[in-house]
Design an enzyme around this catalytic site. Sequence first.
Site, PDB file in Angstrom:
ATOM      1  N   TYR A  97     -45.997 -17.844 -19.766  1.00  9.15           N
ATOM      2  CA  TYR A  97     -45.498 -19.227 -19.689  1.00  9.15           C
ATOM      3  C   TYR A  97     -44.542 -19.378 -18.506  1.00  9.15           C
ATOM      4  CZ  TYR A  97     -44.172 -23.805 -21.382  1.00  9.15           C
ATOM      5  OH  TYR A  97     -43.990 -25.151 -21.484  1.00  9.15           O
ATOM      6  N   HIS A 120     -38.428 -28.245 -16.666  1.00 12.38           N
ATOM      7  CA  HIS A 120     -39.070 -28.066 -15.376  1.00 12.38           C
ATOM      8  C   HIS A 120     -39.415 -29.388 -14.701  1.00 12.38           C
ATOM      9  CE1 HIS A 120     -43.453 -28.686 -16.690  1.00 12.38           C
ATOM     10  NE2 HIS A 120     -42.731 -28.876 -17.776  1.00 12.38           N
ATOM     11  N   HIS A 124     -53.706 -28.747 -19.044  1.00 11.31           N
ATOM     12  CA  HIS A 124     -53.642 -29.228 -17.656  1.00 11.31           C
ATOM     13  C   HIS A 124     -53.946 -28.120 -16.623  1.00 11.31           C
ATOM     14  CE1 HIS A 124     -49.505 -27.778 -17.273  1.00 11.31           C
ATOM     15  NE2 HIS A 124     -48.950 -28.763 -17.934  1.00 11.31           N
ATOM     16  N   ASP A 137     -46.929 -34.068 -23.821  1.00 12.38           N
ATOM     17  CA  ASP A 137     -46.975 -33.166 -24.979  1.00 12.38           C
ATOM     18  C   ASP A 137     -45.698 -33.183 -25.811  1.00 12.38           C
ATOM     19  OD1 ASP A 137     -45.964 -31.995 -22.628  1.00 12.38           O
ATOM     20  OD2 ASP A 137     -46.307 -29.969 -23.335  1.00 12.38           O
ATOM     21  N   GLU A 188     -42.771 -35.548 -20.923  1.00 14.14           N
ATOM     22  CA  GLU A 188     -44.147 -35.161 -20.629  1.00 14.14           C
ATOM     23  C   GLU A 188     -44.951 -35.438 -21.891  1.00 14.14           C
ATOM     24  OE1 GLU A 188     -44.617 -31.326 -18.688  1.00 14.14           O
ATOM     25  OE2 GLU A 188     -46.714 -31.760 -18.205  1.00 14.14           O
ATOM     26  N   HIS A 245     -37.530 -34.428 -22.855  1.00 13.39           N
ATOM     27  CA  HIS A 245     -38.418 -34.220 -21.704  1.00 13.39           C
ATOM     28  C   HIS A 245     -39.557 -35.240 -21.761  1.00 13.39           C
ATOM     29  CE1 HIS A 245     -41.046 -32.366 -18.869  1.00 13.39           C
ATOM     30  NE2 HIS A 245     -41.650 -31.520 -19.661  1.00 13.39           N
ATOM     31  N   HIS A 286     -42.724 -25.333 -27.632  1.00 13.41           N
ATOM     32  CA  HIS A 286     -44.027 -24.676 -27.759  1.00 13.41           C
ATOM     33  C   HIS A 286     -43.828 -23.286 -28.364  1.00 13.41           C
ATOM     34  CE1 HIS A 286     -46.195 -27.516 -25.211  1.00 13.41           C
ATOM     35  NE2 HIS A 286     -45.337 -27.340 -24.239  1.00 13.41           N
ATOM     36  N   ASP A 346     -39.339 -27.064 -23.070  1.00 12.42           N
ATOM     37  CA  ASP A 346     -40.322 -26.068 -22.600  1.00 12.42           C
ATOM     38  C   ASP A 346     -39.721 -24.674 -22.398  1.00 12.42           C
ATOM     39  OD1 ASP A 346     -42.798 -27.468 -22.357  1.00 12.42           O
ATOM     40  OD2 ASP A 346     -41.984 -28.541 -20.655  1.00 12.42           O
TER      41      ASP A 346
HETATM   42 FE1  FEO Z   1     -43.326 -29.923 -19.624  1.00 13.36          FE
HETATM   43 FE2  FEO Z   1     -44.640 -28.782 -22.520  1.00 13.36          FE
HETATM   44  O1  FEO Z   1     -44.356 -30.004 -21.153  1.00 13.36           O
END
Ligand code: FEO
Length: 416
Positions: A197, A146, A24, A82, A80, A78, A230, A165
Site C-alpha cells: 500500500y 495523500h 483505480h 472510497d 476520495e 478525505h 482500509h 488511508d
Molecule cells: Fe485516498 Fe482510499 O482513498
Amino acid sequence: MNVIEIKPDIFWVGAADWAVRDFHGYVTPQGTTYNNYLIMDKEVTLVDAVKSEFAEVGVANIKRIVDPAKIKNIIINHIENDHMGALGRIMELVPADTKIYTTMRGKEGMGRFFDIEGWNILTVKTDDEIKLGKYTLKFIETPMLHWPDSMVTYVKEAKLLISQDVFGQHLATTARFDDEFIECASITELDDATIDYYANILMPFGKLIKAKLTQIKNMGIDIDMIAPDHGIIWRKNPGRAVETYMNLSNGMADQRIVIIYDTMWHSTEQMTLPVMRGIRDCGVDCKVIKLRATPMSVAIKEFWKARGCLVGSPTLNNEVFPSVAEFMVHLKGLRPKDRFMGAFGSYGWMGGAVQWLYQNFRDMRLDAFEPGIQVQYRCKPEDDERCYEFGKDFATSLKEYHNRYQKSGALKVGLS
Ligand code: FEO
C-alpha cells in the site's frame, strides 16, 4: 459483515469489498475494505463514509446501532470516492442541521462531488477539537497524505487515531484487528500488504510522512490503536505500523536486486539468467519480475523493497519496449529515491532502449551503475559471460551503495 465495537461505544460500520481486483489501476488480489466508524456519545458522530457502491451496506450497519436521524456530526477526513462516496445517501437520512467537519480543501472538494447547498459544513485545522460528550475529537491536517484535503482524527480519551488511508492495506478479511489477522494469516502477510500500500500510494510523500509522524509525536499524542480506512485495525501493534512507515519513509530497503524486464523474442529474457547468476555469485539476493506476467502494483512493490533494480528491455522501433515504458511512467510518478539502478537489453540492428532507460534514471535523479549492457539478436556464449560479469559488477557496487545507507543511519531495521 457485522458491526464491531473497537473501543467502548466506538463501532466499525464499514463494508468489505471481496470482489474488487482493480482499484483505480492498482491490482487488489485480496479485495479491500472501506472502514468507517460510528461514535455513540452524547453527540452521535460518524467518522468517514464508505464507497458510493456500498452506501446501503454502510447505512444498514449504522442502523444496526442507531437511527441515522440521531447523528449530530459527520467527520470527513478525505475527499476520495472510497471514503465519502456514500455521503450523499447518508445526508438524506440525517437531520438537516447535522454538522460536517472537514478541512478547507475538503469542503472545496465536497462541493465538486455533491450539491452541498444547505449542508452545514464546518472547516477545521490542526489542533481544533470538538467535544462529543465523554469523547473529544482532535483534528490533524495531513496535506498530501495523500491528497491536499487529507486529515486524521484523534479520539483523545480512547487514544484512537482514525488515520484514513495512512497505515492501511488492501485486504478484505473477516479479521478486523491485527492480532486476529496474524492468528489466521501471518505478520509477514500483514507487513507485505502494508508495504504494498505504501509503495503504490504513498511512496512520493516519504518526507511529508516523516515530518507528520514527528509532529504528531511532538504534540504528545498517545496512540494505543490506529484505525485506518482500509484493511485491518492496529489494536495490538500500532507501534509496528508507525515504525514500518518511519522506515519506509527513510528509504528502507533490503540488500536485494530486482530484475524487472520484458522481452520480444526472449533475447532480453535470456540475458536475465547469466545476470542473475552473477548477482547470486556475489552473495546478493535477486528477484526477477517479467512485466507482462506481473501486475504493475506488484512490480512497484518489489522495486521498493529492493535497494537495487536492473531494468531490461529490448529495443522496438528505436524505442524502449512499451510495457517497460509503462513501468517507468508509474515509477516516475512515484518519485522514488535512494535506489541504485542499471539497465540491459537486446536489439536487432540499432539499440535505443538501454540509452532511453539511463536518460530516465537521470531525469528521476536516481543513482545508476553505468554503462549498461546490450546484446545484438541473441546471447552467444561470450555474451553470456559479459552478462554474468555485468551482474557481478552491479551486485558489487550495490553492496557498497547499500552499506553506505546503513552506515548513514538511514536504515533502521531490515525489511525482512
Ligand atoms: Fe485516498 Fe482510499 O482513498
